[in-house]
Design a protein around this motif. Sequence first.
Motif, PDB file in Angstrom:
ATOM      1  N   ALA A 109       0.836  -1.213   0.000  1.00  0.00           N
ATOM      2  CA  ALA A 109       0.000   0.000   0.000  1.00  0.00           C
ATOM      3  C   ALA A 109       0.865   1.254   0.000  1.00  0.00           C
ATOM      4  CB  ALA A 109      -0.920  -0.009   1.214  1.00  0.00           C
ATOM      5  N   LYS A 110       1.964   1.227   0.738  1.00  0.00           N
ATOM      6  CA  LYS A 110       2.867   2.380   0.767  1.00  0.00           C
ATOM      7  C   LYS A 110       3.511   2.617  -0.583  1.00  0.00           C
ATOM      8  CE  LYS A 110       4.073   1.648   5.637  1.00  0.00           C
ATOM      9  NZ  LYS A 110       5.159   1.237   6.564  1.00  0.00           N
ATOM     10  N   ARG A 111       3.854   1.542  -1.285  1.00  0.00           N
ATOM     11  CA  ARG A 111       4.494   1.692  -2.599  1.00  0.00           C
ATOM     12  C   ARG A 111       3.518   2.234  -3.639  1.00  0.00           C
ATOM     13  NH1 ARG A 111       6.407  -3.688  -1.217  1.00  0.00           N
ATOM     14  NH2 ARG A 111       8.572  -3.616  -0.491  1.00  0.00           N
ATOM     15  N   LEU A 112       2.279   1.769  -3.576  1.00  0.00           N
ATOM     16  CA  LEU A 112       1.304   2.168  -4.583  1.00  0.00           C
ATOM     17  C   LEU A 112       0.832   3.610  -4.399  1.00  0.00           C
ATOM     18  CD1 LEU A 112      -0.813  -1.095  -4.767  1.00  0.00           C
ATOM     19  CD2 LEU A 112       0.623  -0.153  -6.582  1.00  0.00           C
ATOM     20  N   ASP A 113       0.773   4.073  -3.173  1.00  0.00           N
ATOM     21  CA  ASP A 113       0.342   5.449  -2.914  1.00  0.00           C
ATOM     22  C   ASP A 113       1.296   6.069  -1.907  1.00  0.00           C
ATOM     23  OD1 ASP A 113      -0.906   7.826  -2.669  1.00  0.00           O
ATOM     24  OD2 ASP A 113      -2.826   7.063  -1.962  1.00  0.00           O
ATOM     25  N   PRO A 114       2.451   6.538  -2.369  1.00  0.00           N
ATOM     26  CA  PRO A 114       3.452   7.073  -1.436  1.00  0.00           C
ATOM     27  C   PRO A 114       3.039   8.365  -0.753  1.00  0.00           C
ATOM     28  CG  PRO A 114       4.118   7.474  -3.704  1.00  0.00           C
ATOM     29  CD  PRO A 114       2.909   6.581  -3.770  1.00  0.00           C
ATOM     30  N   LEU A 115       1.951   9.004  -1.211  1.00  0.00           N
ATOM     31  CA  LEU A 115       1.499  10.247  -0.594  1.00  0.00           C
ATOM     32  C   LEU A 115       0.534  10.018   0.562  1.00  0.00           C
ATOM     33  CD1 LEU A 115       0.853  12.422  -3.781  1.00  0.00           C
ATOM     34  CD2 LEU A 115       2.917  12.315  -2.371  1.00  0.00           C
ATOM     35  N   SER A 116      -0.015   8.815   0.676  1.00  0.00           N
ATOM     36  CA  SER A 116      -1.027   8.539   1.687  1.00  0.00           C
ATOM     37  C   SER A 116      -0.388   8.206   3.032  1.00  0.00           C
ATOM     38  CB  SER A 116      -1.921   7.378   1.234  1.00  0.00           C
ATOM     39  OG  SER A 116      -2.838   7.032   2.257  1.00  0.00           O
ATOM     40  N   VAL A 117      -0.997   8.686   4.109  1.00  0.00           N
ATOM     41  CA  VAL A 117      -0.533   8.348   5.452  1.00  0.00           C
ATOM     42  C   VAL A 117      -1.310   7.180   6.033  1.00  0.00           C
ATOM     43  CG1 VAL A 117       0.130  10.743   5.883  1.00  0.00           C
ATOM     44  CG2 VAL A 117      -2.124   9.943   6.596  1.00  0.00           C
ATOM     45  N   GLU A 118      -2.401   6.778   5.383  1.00  0.00           N
ATOM     46  CA  GLU A 118      -3.255   5.731   5.949  1.00  0.00           C
ATOM     47  C   GLU A 118      -2.534   4.407   6.166  1.00  0.00           C
ATOM     48  OE1 GLU A 118      -5.924   6.445   7.245  1.00  0.00           O
ATOM     49  OE2 GLU A 118      -6.203   8.442   6.419  1.00  0.00           O
ATOM     50  N   PRO A 119      -1.651   3.951   5.249  1.00  0.00           N
ATOM     51  CA  PRO A 119      -0.942   2.693   5.535  1.00  0.00           C
ATOM     52  C   PRO A 119      -0.101   2.763   6.808  1.00  0.00           C
ATOM     53  CG  PRO A 119      -0.781   3.234   3.211  1.00  0.00           C
ATOM     54  CD  PRO A 119      -1.379   4.428   3.884  1.00  0.00           C
ATOM     55  N   TYR A 120       0.500   3.914   7.068  1.00  0.00           N
ATOM     56  CA  TYR A 120       1.311   4.063   8.277  1.00  0.00           C
ATOM     57  C   TYR A 120       0.432   4.061   9.525  1.00  0.00           C
ATOM     58  CZ  TYR A 120       4.945   5.446   4.971  1.00  0.00           C
ATOM     59  OH  TYR A 120       5.846   5.465   3.938  1.00  0.00           O
ATOM     60  N   VAL A 121      -0.715   4.749   9.448  1.00  0.00           N
ATOM     61  CA  VAL A 121      -1.632   4.772  10.592  1.00  0.00           C
ATOM     62  C   VAL A 121      -2.181   3.372  10.864  1.00  0.00           C
ATOM     63  CG1 VAL A 121      -3.792   5.716  11.467  1.00  0.00           C
ATOM     64  CG2 VAL A 121      -2.222   7.181  10.193  1.00  0.00           C
ATOM     65  N   ALA A 122      -2.534   2.663   9.781  1.00  0.00           N
ATOM     66  CA  ALA A 122      -3.056   1.306   9.940  1.00  0.00           C
ATOM     67  C   ALA A 122      -2.005   0.376  10.514  1.00  0.00           C
ATOM     68  CB  ALA A 122      -3.555   0.786   8.596  1.00  0.00           C
ATOM     69  N   GLN A 123      -0.766   0.496  10.039  1.00  0.00           N
ATOM     70  CA  GLN A 123       0.301  -0.352  10.554  1.00  0.00           C
ATOM     71  C   GLN A 123       0.594  -0.027  12.014  1.00  0.00           C
ATOM     72  OE1 GLN A 123       3.672  -0.559   7.955  1.00  0.00           O
ATOM     73  NE2 GLN A 123       4.939  -1.716   9.396  1.00  0.00           N
ATOM     74  N   ALA A 124       0.496   1.247  12.384  1.00  0.00           N
ATOM     75  CA  ALA A 124       0.699   1.618  13.788  1.00  0.00           C
ATOM     76  C   ALA A 124      -0.372   1.001  14.672  1.00  0.00           C
ATOM     77  CB  ALA A 124       0.682   3.141  13.919  1.00  0.00           C
ATOM     78  N   ALA A 125      -1.602   0.961  14.188  1.00  0.00           N
ATOM     79  CA  ALA A 125      -2.687   0.383  14.978  1.00  0.00           C
ATOM     80  C   ALA A 125      -2.488  -1.108  15.197  1.00  0.00           C
ATOM     81  CB  ALA A 125      -4.025   0.634  14.282  1.00  0.00           C
ATOM     82  N   ARG A 126      -1.829  -1.767  14.248  1.00  0.00           N
ATOM     83  CA  ARG A 126      -1.606  -3.215  14.362  1.00  0.00           C
ATOM     84  C   ARG A 126      -0.265  -3.565  14.983  1.00  0.00           C
ATOM     85  NH1 ARG A 126      -3.850  -2.792   8.927  1.00  0.00           N
ATOM     86  NH2 ARG A 126      -5.946  -3.706   8.864  1.00  0.00           N
ATOM     87  N   SER A 127       0.522  -2.567  15.329  1.00  0.00           N
ATOM     88  CA  SER A 127       1.850  -2.842  15.861  1.00  0.00           C
ATOM     89  C   SER A 127       1.759  -3.528  17.220  1.00  0.00           C
ATOM     90  CB  SER A 127       2.645  -1.541  15.985  1.00  0.00           C
ATOM     91  OG  SER A 127       3.908  -1.790  16.575  1.00  0.00           O
ATOM     92  N   PRO A 128       2.577  -4.559  17.469  1.00  0.00           N
ATOM     93  CA  PRO A 128       2.527  -5.264  18.757  1.00  0.00           C
ATOM     94  C   PRO A 128       3.203  -4.491  19.885  1.00  0.00           C
ATOM     95  CG  PRO A 128       4.224  -6.220  17.349  1.00  0.00           C
ATOM     96  CD  PRO A 128       3.506  -5.192  16.511  1.00  0.00           C
ATOM     97  N   THR A 129       3.987  -3.462  19.555  1.00  0.00           N
ATOM     98  CA  THR A 129       4.696  -2.708  20.592  1.00  0.00           C
ATOM     99  C   THR A 129       4.422  -1.221  20.420  1.00  0.00           C
ATOM    100  OG1 THR A 129       6.699  -2.433  19.252  1.00  0.00           O
ATOM    101  CG2 THR A 129       6.535  -4.431  20.604  1.00  0.00           C
ATOM    102  N   PRO A 130       4.433  -0.468  21.511  1.00  0.00           N
ATOM    103  CA  PRO A 130       4.259   0.989  21.407  1.00  0.00           C
ATOM    104  C   PRO A 130       5.331   1.656  20.549  1.00  0.00           C
ATOM    105  CG  PRO A 130       3.943   0.264  23.674  1.00  0.00           C
ATOM    106  CD  PRO A 130       4.473  -0.916  22.914  1.00  0.00           C
ATOM    107  N   GLN A 131       6.574   1.204  20.660  1.00  0.00           N
ATOM    108  CA  GLN A 131       7.645   1.817  19.885  1.00  0.00           C
ATOM    109  C   GLN A 131       7.437   1.605  18.388  1.00  0.00           C
ATOM    110  OE1 GLN A 131      10.096   3.831  21.095  1.00  0.00           O
ATOM    111  NE2 GLN A 131      10.401   4.232  18.914  1.00  0.00           N
TER     112      GLN A 131
END
Length: 228
Positions: free
Chosen positions: A190-212
């Motif tokens: 998703a990041k490669r296909l739309d490098p301007l979007s922040v949604e993949p980063y927000v979604a990945q942060a929500a699924r991250s197993p650690t706060p860091q």
Amino acid sequence: QQWREFKSAPTNAASSHLLQLGSYRYDIWRVAWQEFEDHPLAGIGSRGFAVAYLERRHSPDTPVRAHSFELDALSELGIVGFALVLAALVPLLVPIVAGTLSRDAAATAAFGGAAYWLAHASVDWLWTVPACGLPFFLLLGLGGPRGKRAALGRRPALALACAVAVVGLLAFVPPWLSARLTVRGQTAWAKRLDPLSVEPYVAQAARSPTPQGAIDQLRWAVRKEPRV
């Protein structure tokens, strides 16, 4: 169901509005219309909507514009300002509408592009971006003159049509696929296909197993959209 979704806040991580109707537009338009009702003649003043929305909002959004050039004019400049907007646009639209009715090809093409721009500007703030507004006025200028024009050959016309189709697909398909992949959790592609979007980063942060891990993704999102 779609109307209820439109009146509600976004419910998933899909970027843009390619997969959902939910947004804060309904609330934004509600405030803009209320400001017009309270100040119908002269409005609340240019660039006044941002502060007015903070006072009357029912969402966490902080828009600067009302996401509609008509509501922007009505809420900020009142009937007087809206009349001036019409006085600026209608004389430019009359020639291409007349040309379309008389089956002039250039006028018809200009009318289609201009009609799209006006429709989009009625539900978004693209009219405030010069790079988006300039093509609109260029279309009006190109489609307005009447008379004989040099005909474009079949091969150049076909090549031009193919180029426009390719550009359209490249502009639409990658963000659409990126939104679908983001919802499915495939954020790397998703990041490669739309490098301007922040949604993949927000979604990945929500699924991250650690706060860091979540913080690292959110930092990338902030770099892309620091004002948001």
